[in-house]
Design an enzyme around this catalytic site. Structure first.
Site, PDB file in Angstrom:
ATOM      1  CD1 TRP A   1      -2.634   1.668   0.621  1.00  9.99           C
ATOM      2  CD2 TRP A   1      -1.870   1.873   2.710  1.00  9.99           C
ATOM      3  NE1 TRP A   1      -3.296   2.712   1.214  1.00  9.99           N
ATOM      4  CE2 TRP A   1      -2.851   2.862   2.497  1.00  9.99           C
ATOM      5  CE3 TRP A   1      -1.247   1.804   3.952  1.00  9.99           C
ATOM      6  CZ2 TRP A   1      -3.213   3.770   3.481  1.00  9.99           C
ATOM      7  CZ3 TRP A   1      -1.614   2.707   4.935  1.00  9.99           C
ATOM      8  CH2 TRP A   1      -2.592   3.685   4.697  1.00  9.99           C
TER       9      TRP A   1
ATOM     10  CG  ASP B   1      -2.066  -1.826   7.194  1.00  7.24           C
ATOM     11  OD1 ASP B   1      -3.198  -1.679   7.686  1.00  7.24           O
ATOM     12  OD2 ASP B   1      -1.617  -1.110   6.285  1.00  7.24           O
TER      13      ASP B   1
ATOM     14  CE  LYS C   1      -9.741  -0.097   1.966  1.00  6.41           C
ATOM     15  NZ  LYS C   1      -9.481   0.702   0.809  1.00  6.41           N
TER      16      LYS C   1
END
Ligand SMILES: Cc1ncc(COP(=O)(O)O)c(C=O)c1O
Length: 440
Positions: free
Chosen positions: A165, A246, A288
């Site tokens: 990311w 993460d 999300k």
């Protein structure tokens, strides 16, 4: 010294009585001084964010068949943003919510639910030596973690996956910690580059930080198998490295909330069993898995070795939050707290996760079949990958052709957001990719 005083001083030094100084000279001297004192503002324009730049280009594109496969945000079968039914119901229940400030560490009820969601049954063992705070989504959690660790753990370097990311690099650069990119993905095998990764991490020193994505790796969609997770854990334990997990896709990845937290729990158990491990933290996002992209809901959980109390660390995390944004946003957190705190809403949420992950899986399956028909080659990796993204293997030149000739938008790395596919556009996209592949 203020600028006008410098100017007066210089004037009296160089322009003594009798010296006929013309206005032009005075102004140019002033301009030079202004430039000198404001040199730090004379910056080169930073490159625009690729994804946000492409999204703007997509918006401006008037082609009737345009398809956006850029953003990491779920779209339903009609290509529209989707408000989860569980979230819709929670919003009704909190319609008269207060608009007062939250405390610096956020909503205690939300933080408790967030912690239980990620650590599951291990939560009971994470009391004195765990510090959790609400953050400004997953990005904020990563950022607070980096700021805190740079100051207190003082790693000599942070190891981030290549690729990863995009914000991992920016966040750790801003924290001033030297970055090492460890190989994560092998384009030839289309799997994790295990040997390359382990070899790179062998160079890490005591207390160095390793970033690991808990599931649904962004951008590749390729995750570790359990055996591979165990290999990484062995190395991390042996070398006493600090892990930052993460966790941006728990439940969204496979629809299984506990399964998607397996790696985090496996590592946490190992740390719990160890006398000498430096600890770990989890940067958790609810963007999300709740579809709450704009509400900025997240949490940071820091877990220090058993022998220590996390109270001091918690107070430091709060100092950072206080200085950066004072206190986190209330609304999204109260939605998550309401859903997770109610049996029926929680069940609905799990059904919602299933709706999203199954639709994505179905699209992967269709895309694989159609691409194999188009190109006569194996695209099983597209179906095997997990979560929102697929690393297609398309080159930057092929991605450009897709955009320019077919108005199909992907990131230049070949990353496709599978959420942008649906029954109405998948043939068009597969034909376009097929043509670009055949005529490369
Ligand atoms: C791996 C990863 N971490 C963190 C985030 C942060 O997301 P947010 O700040 O929206 O919670 C994302 C979003 O795309 C991501 O993919």
């Amino acid at each position: 010294m203020p600028l006008h005083r410098i100017f007066i001083n210089l004037q009296s030094k160089y322009f003594s009585p009798g010296y006929r100084c013309n206005k032009v000279k005075q102004y140019s001297l002033l301009a030079t001084n202004t430039k000198m004192s404001a040199q730090y503002l004379d910056l080169a324009v930073a490159p625009a964010d690729t994804a946000f730049g492409l999204m703007a280009d997509f918006e401006a594109d008037s082609h009737p068949k345009k398809v956006s496969l850029i953003a990491g945000a779920y779209r339903n079968q009609n290509g529209d943003p989707w408000v989860l039914p569980s979230v819709k119901e929670a919003k009704k229940r909190i319609s008269d919510a207060t608009h007062e400030y939250l405390g610096i560490a956020g909503s205690p009820g939300f933080v408790k639910q967030a912690k239980e969601l990620v650590f599951g049954p291990l939560t009971a063992y994470l009391q004195e030596n765990a510090a959790s705070i609400q953050t400004v989504s997953g990005t904020g959690a990563n950022h607070v973690a980096a700021t805190f660790l740079a100051k207190h753990l003082r790693p000599s370097q942070v190891f981030i996956p290549s690729p990863t990311w995009i914000n991992h690099k920016s966040i750790w650069q801003m924290a001033g910690v030297p970055i090492v990119e460890y190989p994560y993905y092998s384009p030839s095998t289309k799997e994790v580059d295990m040997a390359g990764m382990l070899q790179s991490l062998e160079q890490a020193k005591l207390n160095d930080v390793v970033i690991l994505q808990a599931c649904a790796h962004n951008p590749t969609g390729v995750d570790f198998s359990k055996v591979q997770w165990e290999q990484v854990a062995e190395l991390v334990q042996r070398k006493k490295l600090f892990i930052v997990f993460d966790s941006a896709y728990q439940g969204f990845a496979t629809g299984d909330v506990d399964g998607d937290a397996w790696a985090v729990r496996y590592f946490t158990e190992a740390v719990l069993a160890s006398e000498s491990h430096p600890g770990l933290c989890v940067a958790q996002s609810f963007s999300k898995n709740f579809g709450l992209y704009g509400e900025r809901v997240g949490a940071l959980h820091l877990f220090v070795p058993r022998s220590l109390s996390a109270q001091g660390a918690r107070s430091e995390l709060m100092l950072i939050s206080r200085a950066e944004y004072s206190n986190p946003p209330r609304y999204g957190a109260s939605i998550v707290e309401t859903v997770l705190g109610d049996q029926d809403l929680r069940s609905q949420w799990k059904a919602d996760l299933d709706t999203m992950s199954s639709r994505i899986h179905h699209m992967r399956n269709l895309l694989r079949k159609k691409l194999e028909e188009e190109t006569q080659r194996d695209w099983s990796n597209v179906e095997k990958q997990i979560g929102m993204f697929s690393y297609t293997g398309l080159t930057a030149a092929q991605v450009s052709r897709l955009r320019e000739e077919y108005h199909v938008y992907l990131l230049p790395s070949g990353r496709m957001s599978v959420c942008g596919l649906n029954e109405s556009n998948i043939d068009y996209v597969a034909n376009a990719i097929g043509e670009v592949f055949r005529n490369a």
